[in-house]
Design a protein around this motif. Structure first.
Motif, PDB file in Angstrom:
ATOM      1  N   MET A  35       0.819  -1.199   0.000  1.00  0.00           N
ATOM      2  CA  MET A  35       0.000   0.000   0.000  1.00  0.00           C
ATOM      3  C   MET A  35       0.858   1.257   0.000  1.00  0.00           C
ATOM      4  O   MET A  35       0.555   2.219  -0.693  1.00  0.00           O
ATOM      5  N   THR A  36       1.956   1.231   0.766  1.00  0.00           N
ATOM      6  CA  THR A  36       2.823   2.410   0.811  1.00  0.00           C
ATOM      7  C   THR A  36       3.536   2.611  -0.522  1.00  0.00           C
ATOM      8  O   THR A  36       3.806   3.743  -0.901  1.00  0.00           O
ATOM      9  N   ASP A  37       3.836   1.495  -1.213  1.00  0.00           N
ATOM     10  CA  ASP A  37       4.475   1.613  -2.523  1.00  0.00           C
ATOM     11  C   ASP A  37       3.557   2.334  -3.505  1.00  0.00           C
ATOM     12  O   ASP A  37       4.014   3.152  -4.310  1.00  0.00           O
ATOM     13  N   LEU A  38       2.285   2.041  -3.421  1.00  0.00           N
ATOM     14  CA  LEU A  38       1.321   2.686  -4.294  1.00  0.00           C
ATOM     15  C   LEU A  38       1.234   4.186  -4.005  1.00  0.00           C
ATOM     16  O   LEU A  38       1.181   5.008  -4.920  1.00  0.00           O
ATOM     17  N   LEU A  39       1.261   4.536  -2.717  1.00  0.00           N
ATOM     18  CA  LEU A  39       1.221   5.953  -2.349  1.00  0.00           C
ATOM     19  C   LEU A  39       2.477   6.691  -2.818  1.00  0.00           C
ATOM     20  O   LEU A  39       2.409   7.835  -3.255  1.00  0.00           O
ATOM     21  N   VAL A  40       3.630   6.014  -2.736  1.00  0.00           N
ATOM     22  CA  VAL A  40       4.878   6.624  -3.201  1.00  0.00           C
ATOM     23  C   VAL A  40       4.814   6.850  -4.713  1.00  0.00           C
ATOM     24  O   VAL A  40       5.189   7.917  -5.209  1.00  0.00           O
ATOM     25  N   LEU A  41       4.340   5.859  -5.444  1.00  0.00           N
ATOM     26  CA  LEU A  41       4.220   6.004  -6.896  1.00  0.00           C
ATOM     27  C   LEU A  41       3.231   7.102  -7.276  1.00  0.00           C
ATOM     28  O   LEU A  41       3.475   7.879  -8.202  1.00  0.00           O
ATOM     29  N   LEU A  42       2.116   7.179  -6.562  1.00  0.00           N
ATOM     30  CA  LEU A  42       1.152   8.246  -6.826  1.00  0.00           C
ATOM     31  C   LEU A  42       1.741   9.619  -6.501  1.00  0.00           C
ATOM     32  O   LEU A  42       1.501  10.587  -7.212  1.00  0.00           O
ATOM     33  N   GLY A  43       2.529   9.690  -5.441  1.00  0.00           N
ATOM     34  CA  GLY A  43       3.193  10.955  -5.095  1.00  0.00           C
ATOM     35  C   GLY A  43       4.197  11.374  -6.154  1.00  0.00           C
ATOM     36  O   GLY A  43       4.272  12.549  -6.526  1.00  0.00           O
ATOM     37  N   LEU A  44       4.970  10.425  -6.656  1.00  0.00           N
ATOM     38  CA  LEU A  44       5.928  10.728  -7.721  1.00  0.00           C
ATOM     39  C   LEU A  44       5.216  11.159  -9.004  1.00  0.00           C
ATOM     40  O   LEU A  44       5.642  12.094  -9.680  1.00  0.00           O
ATOM     41  N   ALA A  45       4.136  10.469  -9.337  1.00  0.00           N
ATOM     42  CA  ALA A  45       3.370  10.835 -10.526  1.00  0.00           C
ATOM     43  C   ALA A  45       2.780  12.238 -10.375  1.00  0.00           C
ATOM     44  O   ALA A  45       2.765  13.034 -11.319  1.00  0.00           O
ATOM     45  N   ALA A  46       2.304  12.558  -9.171  1.00  0.00           N
ATOM     46  CA  ALA A  46       1.758  13.902  -8.932  1.00  0.00           C
ATOM     47  C   ALA A  46       2.860  14.960  -9.046  1.00  0.00           C
ATOM     48  O   ALA A  46       2.629  16.050  -9.576  1.00  0.00           O
ATOM     49  N   ALA A  47       4.063  14.656  -8.558  1.00  0.00           N
ATOM     50  CA  ALA A  47       5.174  15.609  -8.647  1.00  0.00           C
ATOM     51  C   ALA A  47       5.571  15.847 -10.095  1.00  0.00           C
ATOM     52  O   ALA A  47       5.822  16.987 -10.509  1.00  0.00           O
ATOM     53  N   VAL A  48       5.627  14.792 -10.887  1.00  0.00           N
ATOM     54  CA  VAL A  48       5.958  14.936 -12.302  1.00  0.00           C
ATOM     55  C   VAL A  48       4.876  15.734 -13.025  1.00  0.00           C
ATOM     56  O   VAL A  48       5.171  16.627 -13.828  1.00  0.00           O
ATOM     57  N   ALA A  49       3.624  15.445 -12.730  1.00  0.00           N
ATOM     58  CA  ALA A  49       2.520  16.181 -13.354  1.00  0.00           C
ATOM     59  C   ALA A  49       2.557  17.658 -12.960  1.00  0.00           C
ATOM     60  O   ALA A  49       2.318  18.543 -13.790  1.00  0.00           O
ATOM     61  N   ALA A  50       2.879  17.946 -11.701  1.00  0.00           N
ATOM     62  CA  ALA A  50       2.969  19.341 -11.255  1.00  0.00           C
ATOM     63  C   ALA A  50       4.122  20.064 -11.956  1.00  0.00           C
ATOM     64  O   ALA A  50       3.987  21.228 -12.349  1.00  0.00           O
ATOM     65  N   ALA A  51       5.254  19.389 -12.115  1.00  0.00           N
ATOM     66  CA  ALA A  51       6.394  20.013 -12.798  1.00  0.00           C
ATOM     67  C   ALA A  51       6.056  20.297 -14.258  1.00  0.00           C
ATOM     68  O   ALA A  51       6.348  21.380 -14.777  1.00  0.00           O
ATOM     69  N   LEU A  52       5.429  19.345 -14.939  1.00  0.00           N
ATOM     70  CA  LEU A  52       5.055  19.560 -16.335  1.00  0.00           C
ATOM     71  C   LEU A  52       4.015  20.671 -16.461  1.00  0.00           C
ATOM     72  O   LEU A  52       4.077  21.488 -17.383  1.00  0.00           O
ATOM     73  N   GLY A  53       3.076  20.713 -15.541  1.00  0.00           N
ATOM     74  CA  GLY A  53       2.093  21.792 -15.537  1.00  0.00           C
ATOM     75  C   GLY A  53       2.754  23.151 -15.326  1.00  0.00           C
ATOM     76  O   GLY A  53       2.375  24.145 -15.945  1.00  0.00           O
ATOM     77  N   GLY A  54       3.739  23.193 -14.447  1.00  0.00           N
ATOM     78  CA  GLY A  54       4.491  24.436 -14.234  1.00  0.00           C
ATOM     79  C   GLY A  54       5.233  24.878 -15.479  1.00  0.00           C
ATOM     80  O   GLY A  54       5.271  26.069 -15.810  1.00  0.00           O
ATOM     81  N   PHE A  55       5.825  23.929 -16.187  1.00  0.00           N
ATOM     82  CA  PHE A  55       6.519  24.268 -17.431  1.00  0.00           C
ATOM     83  C   PHE A  55       5.544  24.779 -18.480  1.00  0.00           C
ATOM     84  O   PHE A  55       5.851  25.718 -19.223  1.00  0.00           O
ATOM     85  N   LEU A  56       4.374  24.155 -18.572  1.00  0.00           N
ATOM     86  CA  LEU A  56       3.368  24.622 -19.525  1.00  0.00           C
ATOM     87  C   LEU A  56       2.892  26.028 -19.180  1.00  0.00           C
ATOM     88  O   LEU A  56       2.719  26.875 -20.060  1.00  0.00           O
ATOM     89  N   TRP A  57       2.698  26.295 -17.909  1.00  0.00           N
ATOM     90  CA  TRP A  57       2.281  27.633 -17.473  1.00  0.00           C
ATOM     91  C   TRP A  57       3.360  28.665 -17.794  1.00  0.00           C
ATOM     92  O   TRP A  57       3.071  29.748 -18.287  1.00  0.00           O
TER      93      TRP A  57
END
Length: 79
Positions: free
Chosen positions: A1-23
């Motif tokens: 379960m914690t592995d899934l949360l870590v992967l979701l956190g990493l995916a959210a961080a990557v999505a936030a970085a890409l969104g920042g670059f687009l902005w």
């Protein structure tokens, strides 16, 4: 379960970085400073663009300014 949360956190961080670059890209495009922001990145990934930029800059520096309409002609040898 914690592995899934870590992967979701990493995916959210990557999505936030890409969104920042687009902005940032949209803001730069609107304000007209895209060349100053993206110029170094463009020169890094496309060396031909860097060479063209350097040649065009040198060409701009070499051209002598044209005299204004009311200027008197200077004698030869006077800068």
């Amino acid at each position: 379960m914690t592995d899934l949360l870590v992967l979701l956190g990493l995916a959210a961080a990557v999505a936030a970085a890409l969104g920042g670059f687009l902005w940032l890209a949209a803001k730069a495009r609107r304000s007209g400073v895209g060349a100053q922001l993206m110029g170094p990145i463009d020169q890094l990934y496309r060396p031909a663009a860097h060479q063209f930029h350097q040649e065009s800059r040198l060409g701009e520096l070499r051209t002598a300014p044209r005299p204004a309409a009311g200027d008197r002609p200077r004698p030869l040898g006077v800068p």
